[in-house]
Design a protein around this motif. Structure first.
Motif, mmCIF file in Angstrom:
data_model
loop_
_atom_site.group_PDB
_atom_site.id
_atom_site.type_symbol
_atom_site.label_atom_id
_atom_site.label_comp_id
_atom_site.label_asym_id
_atom_site.label_seq_id
_atom_site.Cartn_x
_atom_site.Cartn_y
_atom_site.Cartn_z
ATOM 1 N N PRO A 40 18.619 19.033 21.604
ATOM 2 C CA PRO A 40 18.738 20.037 22.661
ATOM 3 C C PRO A 40 17.400 20.426 23.287
ATOM 4 N N VAL A 41 16.310 20.205 22.568
ATOM 5 C CA VAL A 41 14.990 20.590 23.071
ATOM 6 C C VAL A 41 14.295 19.434 23.774
ATOM 7 N N LEU A 42 14.422 18.223 23.223
ATOM 8 C CA LEU A 42 13.615 17.100 23.678
ATOM 9 C C LEU A 42 14.378 16.048 24.466
ATOM 10 N N GLY A 43 15.689 16.001 24.362
ATOM 11 C CA GLY A 43 16.437 14.938 24.999
ATOM 12 C C GLY A 43 16.396 13.661 24.183
ATOM 13 N N PRO A 44 17.257 12.685 24.497
ATOM 14 C CA PRO A 44 17.430 11.516 23.624
ATOM 15 C C PRO A 44 16.201 10.625 23.496
ATOM 16 N N LEU B 235 24.922 16.869 15.938
ATOM 17 C CA LEU B 235 24.453 16.155 17.117
ATOM 18 C C LEU B 235 24.044 14.731 16.756
ATOM 19 N N PRO B 236 23.958 13.841 17.739
ATOM 20 C CA PRO B 236 23.655 12.434 17.443
ATOM 21 C C PRO B 236 22.188 12.119 17.233
ATOM 22 N N GLY C 150 16.869 20.534 13.484
ATOM 23 C CA GLY C 150 15.945 21.164 14.417
ATOM 24 C C GLY C 150 14.532 21.119 13.878
ATOM 25 N N TRP C 151 13.678 22.008 14.360
ATOM 26 C CA TRP C 151 12.269 21.986 13.947
ATOM 27 C C TRP C 151 12.105 22.317 12.471
ATOM 28 N N ILE C 152 12.796 23.344 11.978
ATOM 29 C CA ILE C 152 12.663 23.685 10.559
ATOM 30 C C ILE C 152 13.207 22.550 9.702
ATOM 31 N N ASN D 239 14.601 22.380 31.292
ATOM 32 C CA ASN D 239 16.054 22.385 31.343
ATOM 33 C C ASN D 239 16.485 20.931 31.368
ATOM 34 N N LEU D 240 17.010 20.443 30.256
ATOM 35 C CA LEU D 240 17.323 19.022 30.157
ATOM 36 C C LEU D 240 18.450 18.597 31.083
#
Length: 407
Positions: A183-187, A177-178, A154-156, A341-342
């Motif tokens: 979860p925030v930005l999408g692939p 996750l791949p 994630g960001w941290i 909302n992705l």
């Protein structure tokens, strides 16, 4: 409605300190007591994973100068942990045996890093990053170790990876996750960050879980993955998210949200009489989104803290700001505004993804829900207007038009 005579704030982080400062700057004449568990005066968190960890500064961004609290008659009690809130008696008890009566109470207790529920997670050399002392310890360790494994992309996790690479430490990032930040930005946007880190020498072990950490009395030695391999590690950073510190609220009988935050209304008021909450713990019913929103970012704590001061003093004004955060990684700087909302929003990109200078828009039913500018510093004000207004903008205008004319 008469003003309260005594306001107690639990939490001496950015949210609590911003509220105390805004009370005084707004002319509130009563007593203000701030209880904080750390020994440091209130500071902001972003520099911990950015400038301080990079070695560009030795101090965080302090919320206020050291003399501010004394000069403004704010009773700042550091090293004081609130242990119980008694709603009926309007009383806060602390770990030193102190009792603090209140007419209004603000909960600004923040969040704590989530633990890694695997064997070896308590070994020496396994770290989290949440406090100034955490950041100083990590920076010191980067000068000593050669191999770091970061659990969580994630960001941290990604910001610490960038800092560690600047210190020429070997870095491997592991995540279930791949892609990082997925979860925030999408692939599509996540791949920009993944490629950037790869370019700077970060190794990835994605789509992989952790079964345990190995080591001994001298500390952690490795990270065992779900596929059976073991990564050598002299230091492990656990960055798998945070959990709201809602224990006091729960014990006091306040309503909690489904995600464990403290449920508050549009004006940041909890289910308890004269009790408010801000920052990481506050699951606000947000008028713009018509649902509860809980945001774990710096700007939210700062802005909610400043806003809630007027409500503590007797007003009942809704908090309307859109979520906002920023990140700096290597030569990439970005700002994100809004709430995408992705699952439902469509991505529209203006600029050059490969060159890492672009604006990403997330659009739902023709209306912009969120925007992120990457290495583009010319459109911040326009993006704020577009996102705050959830404006209806066609794709051609978003990708090629004059954004400054909108809103």
């Amino acid at each position: 409605m008469p003003q309260p005579q005594r306001i107690v704030i639990i939490g001496a982080g950015l949210g609590g300190a911003s509220a105390a400062a805004a009370l005084r700057e707004g002319g509130y004449p009563g007593e203000v007591v701030v209880l904080g568990g750390e020994s440091h005066r209130p500071y902001e968190l972003p520099a911990l994973s950015k400038g301080l960890l990079l070695g560009e500064t030795d101090e965080p961004d302090w919320v206020r100068d050291e003399d501010f609290y004394r000069q403004h008659d704010i009773d700042l009690r550091l090293g004081t942990v609130a242990t119980r809130v008694e709603l009926g008696a309007r009383l806060v008890l602390d770990g030193h045996g102190g009792e603090h009566r209140f007419d209004k109470l603000l909960l600004a207790t923040g969040s704590r890093p989530r633990a890694l529920p695997v064997p070896g997670a308590d070994l020496t050399g396994v770290h989290t990053l949440r406090t100034l002392d955490d950041a100083l310890t990590l920076r010191s360790e980067f000068a000593r170790v050669n191999q770091v494994v970061i659990i969580g992309a994630g960001w941290i996790g990604t910001e610490v990876a960038a800092a560690a690479r600047k210190h020429e430490v070997d870095v491997t990032v592991v995540d279930r996750l791949p892609a990082p930040l997925l979860p925030v930005l999408g692939p599509e946007i996540a791949s920009v960050f993944q490629d950037l880190h790869t370019l700077h020498g970060v190794r990835w072990r994605l789509d992989n879980g952790i079964t345990g950490l190995t080591g001994g009395p001298d500390g952690v030695h490795g990270v065992r993955l779900a596929d059976g391999t073991e990564l050598p590690a002299e230091l492990v950073l656990v960055a798998v998210g945070v959990k709201p510190r809602a224990d006091l609220a729960h014990a006091a009988g306040l309503e909690l949200s489904d995600d464990g935050g403290v449920a508050v209304d549009a004006a940041l008021r909890t289910s308890g009489p004269d009790i408010y909450a801000v920052g990481d713990i506050a699951a606000q019913f947000h008028p713009r989104y018509d649902r509860r929103v809980r945001v774990e970012h710096w700007a939210n704590a700062k802005n909610q803290g400043a806003h809630v001061a007027q409500n503590l003093a007797g007003a009942h004004e809704p908090y309307l700001n859109s979520p906002y955060f920023f990140s700096d990684q290597y030569d990439l700087g970005c700002e994100y505004r809004g709430l995408a909302n992705l699952d439902t929003d469509r991505l529209v990109v203006r600029g050059d993804l490969a060159g890492r200078r672009f604006i990403a828009f997330w659009v739902r039913d023709g209306h912009v829900q969120a925007a992120m500018n990457v290495n583009d510093w010319d459109h911040g004000d326009a993006l704020k207007r577009i996102v705050d207004g959830q404006l209806a903008v066609d794709d051609d205008t978003l990708t090629k038009g004059d954004l400054s004319s909108l809103g």
